[in-house]
Design a protein around this motif. Structure first.
Motif, PDB file in Angstrom:
ATOM      1  N   ARG A 240      39.407 -34.432 -91.107  1.00 51.15           N
ATOM      2  CA  ARG A 240      38.615 -33.768 -90.072  1.00 51.15           C
ATOM      3  C   ARG A 240      39.107 -32.338 -89.834  1.00 51.15           C
ATOM      4  O   ARG A 240      38.305 -31.405 -89.667  1.00 51.15           O
ATOM      5  N   MET A 241      40.425 -32.147 -89.797  1.00 52.02           N
ATOM      6  CA  MET A 241      40.977 -30.809 -89.579  1.00 52.02           C
ATOM      7  C   MET A 241      40.636 -29.881 -90.743  1.00 52.02           C
ATOM      8  O   MET A 241      40.226 -28.728 -90.547  1.00 52.02           O
ATOM      9  N   LEU A 242      40.809 -30.379 -91.969  1.00 50.50           N
ATOM     10  CA  LEU A 242      40.472 -29.567 -93.141  1.00 50.50           C
ATOM     11  C   LEU A 242      38.985 -29.218 -93.162  1.00 50.50           C
ATOM     12  O   LEU A 242      38.607 -28.077 -93.483  1.00 50.50           O
ATOM     13  N   LYS A 287      38.461 -30.120 -79.933  1.00 49.48           N
ATOM     14  CA  LYS A 287      37.953 -29.277 -78.858  1.00 49.48           C
ATOM     15  C   LYS A 287      37.881 -27.794 -79.208  1.00 49.48           C
ATOM     16  O   LYS A 287      37.151 -27.049 -78.549  1.00 49.48           O
ATOM     17  N   ARG A 288      38.654 -27.351 -80.166  1.00 47.24           N
ATOM     18  CA  ARG A 288      38.620 -25.939 -80.542  1.00 47.24           C
ATOM     19  C   ARG A 288      38.929 -25.808 -82.018  1.00 47.24           C
ATOM     20  O   ARG A 288      39.419 -26.750 -82.654  1.00 47.24           O
ATOM     21  N   ARG A 289      38.645 -24.630 -82.571  1.00 46.57           N
ATOM     22  CA  ARG A 289      38.990 -24.353 -83.956  1.00 46.57           C
ATOM     23  C   ARG A 289      40.109 -23.314 -83.974  1.00 46.57           C
ATOM     24  O   ARG A 289      39.878 -22.132 -83.761  1.00 46.57           O
ATOM     25  N   PRO A 290      41.347 -23.749 -84.216  1.00 51.22           N
ATOM     26  CA  PRO A 290      42.462 -22.808 -84.274  1.00 51.22           C
ATOM     27  C   PRO A 290      42.341 -21.879 -85.481  1.00 51.22           C
ATOM     28  O   PRO A 290      41.501 -22.082 -86.369  1.00 51.22           O
ATOM     29  N   GLU A 291      43.205 -20.883 -85.533  1.00 46.74           N
ATOM     30  CA  GLU A 291      43.167 -19.920 -86.620  1.00 46.74           C
ATOM     31  C   GLU A 291      43.545 -20.531 -87.959  1.00 46.74           C
ATOM     32  O   GLU A 291      43.126 -20.042 -89.005  1.00 46.74           O
ATOM     33  N   ARG A 297      47.119 -28.306 -81.650  1.00 44.54           N
ATOM     34  CA  ARG A 297      48.002 -28.926 -80.667  1.00 44.54           C
ATOM     35  C   ARG A 297      47.424 -30.285 -80.283  1.00 44.54           C
ATOM     36  O   ARG A 297      46.227 -30.529 -80.459  1.00 44.54           O
ATOM     37  N   ILE A 298      48.257 -31.144 -79.740  1.00 42.23           N
ATOM     38  CA  ILE A 298      47.787 -32.484 -79.372  1.00 42.23           C
ATOM     39  C   ILE A 298      46.641 -32.400 -78.368  1.00 42.23           C
ATOM     40  O   ILE A 298      45.729 -33.238 -78.367  1.00 42.23           O
ATOM     41  N   GLU A 299      46.637 -31.348 -77.545  1.00 35.80           N
ATOM     42  CA  GLU A 299      45.579 -31.184 -76.544  1.00 35.80           C
ATOM     43  C   GLU A 299      44.221 -30.877 -77.174  1.00 35.80           C
ATOM     44  O   GLU A 299      43.184 -30.950 -76.495  1.00 35.80           O
ATOM     45  N   ASP A 300      44.209 -30.521 -78.460  1.00 37.23           N
ATOM     46  CA  ASP A 300      42.949 -30.205 -79.141  1.00 37.23           C
ATOM     47  C   ASP A 300      42.151 -31.446 -79.513  1.00 37.23           C
ATOM     48  O   ASP A 300      40.990 -31.328 -79.913  1.00 37.23           O
ATOM     49  N   PHE A 301      42.753 -32.626 -79.393  1.00 38.37           N
ATOM     50  CA  PHE A 301      42.107 -33.849 -79.860  1.00 38.37           C
ATOM     51  C   PHE A 301      41.770 -34.767 -78.682  1.00 38.37           C
ATOM     52  O   PHE A 301      42.583 -34.981 -77.788  1.00 38.37           O
ATOM     53  N   GLU A 302      40.583 -35.327 -78.736  1.00 37.50           N
ATOM     54  CA  GLU A 302      40.156 -36.296 -77.734  1.00 37.50           C
ATOM     55  C   GLU A 302      39.428 -37.435 -78.441  1.00 37.50           C
ATOM     56  O   GLU A 302      38.517 -37.196 -79.235  1.00 37.50           O
ATOM     57  N   VAL A 303      39.856 -38.658 -78.172  1.00 37.88           N
ATOM     58  CA  VAL A 303      39.182 -39.837 -78.712  1.00 37.88           C
ATOM     59  C   VAL A 303      38.337 -40.460 -77.614  1.00 37.88           C
ATOM     60  O   VAL A 303      38.819 -40.700 -76.497  1.00 37.88           O
ATOM     61  N   THR A 304      37.086 -40.705 -77.920  1.00 34.90           N
ATOM     62  CA  THR A 304      36.161 -41.312 -76.963  1.00 34.90           C
ATOM     63  C   THR A 304      35.656 -42.646 -77.493  1.00 34.90           C
ATOM     64  O   THR A 304      35.728 -42.932 -78.695  1.00 34.90           O
ATOM     65  N   ASP A 305      35.149 -43.463 -76.595  1.00 38.22           N
ATOM     66  CA  ASP A 305      34.504 -44.750 -76.937  1.00 38.22           C
ATOM     67  C   ASP A 305      35.441 -45.718 -77.656  1.00 38.22           C
ATOM     68  O   ASP A 305      34.983 -46.566 -78.424  1.00 38.22           O
ATOM     69  N   TYR A 306      36.749 -45.595 -77.390  1.00 32.92           N
ATOM     70  CA  TYR A 306      37.707 -46.513 -78.011  1.00 32.92           C
ATOM     71  C   TYR A 306      38.179 -47.495 -76.947  1.00 32.92           C
ATOM     72  O   TYR A 306      38.856 -47.116 -75.987  1.00 32.92           O
TER      73      TYR A 306
END
Length: 318
Positions: A240-242, A287-291, A297-306
């Motif tokens: 996903r990050m790539l 949540k964002r696209r870093p450079e 950062r861990i704050e960039d990821f959110e898991v929903t519906d789990y």
């Protein structure tokens, strides 16, 4: 002709996790039983596969027990730093690597310090961590700083610049998506004996088709009960990050296992998990696209519906 499919057949077709549970059942009921490196003993099969579609934010999170996805994400971000000391993980409350340096510490010192006391000291004492917390050139070191050597005269060699395999894959996906060389490799034969644990999830290969980024992970050794849920999430997160960094859509994750096993002391976990049925799933929001790949950062990821079923504890074999 009327369909002969049963409700269970329909559920199996619609939920990826039956692949995981069927693999667990096959190993436990038909696997070859033997003594392994840890002395605990395993039941194992050789050669296994799980496939998962990553589109629409879906993530391969096991639902028949809780997977602590933030722990897996923190570990993956740690790999990307190239760090090999457990101190940054311990300071974030991540315990999954503690047993290996603790076992080495006890062996070398004959100190009866518990693993919990050892981890607390790693977190508090930088000098102690520097001496006892390093794992050797494990995953992250190979991923982002694979060692090279250059001539230094008269048959001598000196260290050269390290190779950042992850950045190379980002560059090649952007400039040559049709390449068959989008690979991140952890199995550095020259340095295996310096690693606390040689890489299990050793080879990642990426493939672009119709604007979708697919990943194949080959794992030489797989602890299905404890390790595989983390490995699946980590590989999916990597993909996903790539994909985000390279303006691609997430495609399919293909996991392949070599020695694929269950430890004999995981019987209670296996029986409990096989008595459950998967339901629901989990989706990942970035949540964002870093450079770069190295700025998440861990704050960039959110898991929903789990909404997994309850945690099932089991011992780690070291």
């Amino acid at each position: 002709m009327a369909s002969t499919a049963t409700p269970l057949d329909s559920r199996r077709e619609n939920h990826w996790e039956w692949q995981y549970l069927d693999l667990m059942r096959r190993i436990w009921e038909q696997g070859d039983e033997r003594i392994d490196r840890t002395g605990v003993g395993t039941r194992a099969v050789f050669g296994a596969q799980i496939r998962f579609d990553l589109s629409a934010g879906a993530m391969p999170l096991v639902t028949t027990k809780r997977v602590y996805w933030k722990t897996a994400a923190r570990e993956f971000l740690w790999f990307l730093t190239g760090e090999t000391n457990i101190r940054p993980l311990v300071q974030q409350g991540v315990k999954i690597w503690n047993e290996w340096p603790h076992a080495n510490y006890v062996k070398q010192t004959d100190d009866s310090l518990s693993v919990e006391e050892f981890a607390a000291r790693i977190a508090e004492d930088e000098a102690f961590a520097a001496q006892w917390g390093d794992l050797g050139p494990v995953y992250g070191k190979q991923w982002v700083d694979w060692p090279t050597y250059e001539p230094a005269g008269e048959g001598l060699f000196r260290p050269g610049p390290g190779i950042n395999q992850v950045q190379q894959v980002v560059d090649s996906l952007r400039t040559n998506p049709g390449s068959r060389r989008h690979i991140v490799e952890g199995w550095n034969v020259a340095e295996l004996d310096r690693m606390a644990l040689p890489p299990c999830h050793k080879t990642y290969q990426f493939h672009v088709g119709a604007g979708r980024l697919n990943c194949l992970l080959y794992q030489r050794s797989c602890d299905v009960a404890l390790g595989l849920p983390f490995n699946l999430f980590g590989a999916a997160l990597f993909t996903r990050m790539l994909a985000q960094q390279c303006d691609l859509e997430p495609g399919e994750l293909v996991w392949m296992g070599g020695d694929t096993h269950l430890y004999l002391n995981h019987g209670a976990l296996v029986e409990a998990q096989l008595a459950r049925e998967p339901s629901g799933g989990g989706n990942l929001v970035i949540k964002r696209r870093p450079e770069s790949m190295f700025d998440y950062r861990i704050e960039d990821f959110e898991v929903t519906d789990y909404a997994p079923q309850s945690h099932i504890a089991a011992p780690v074999a070291v």
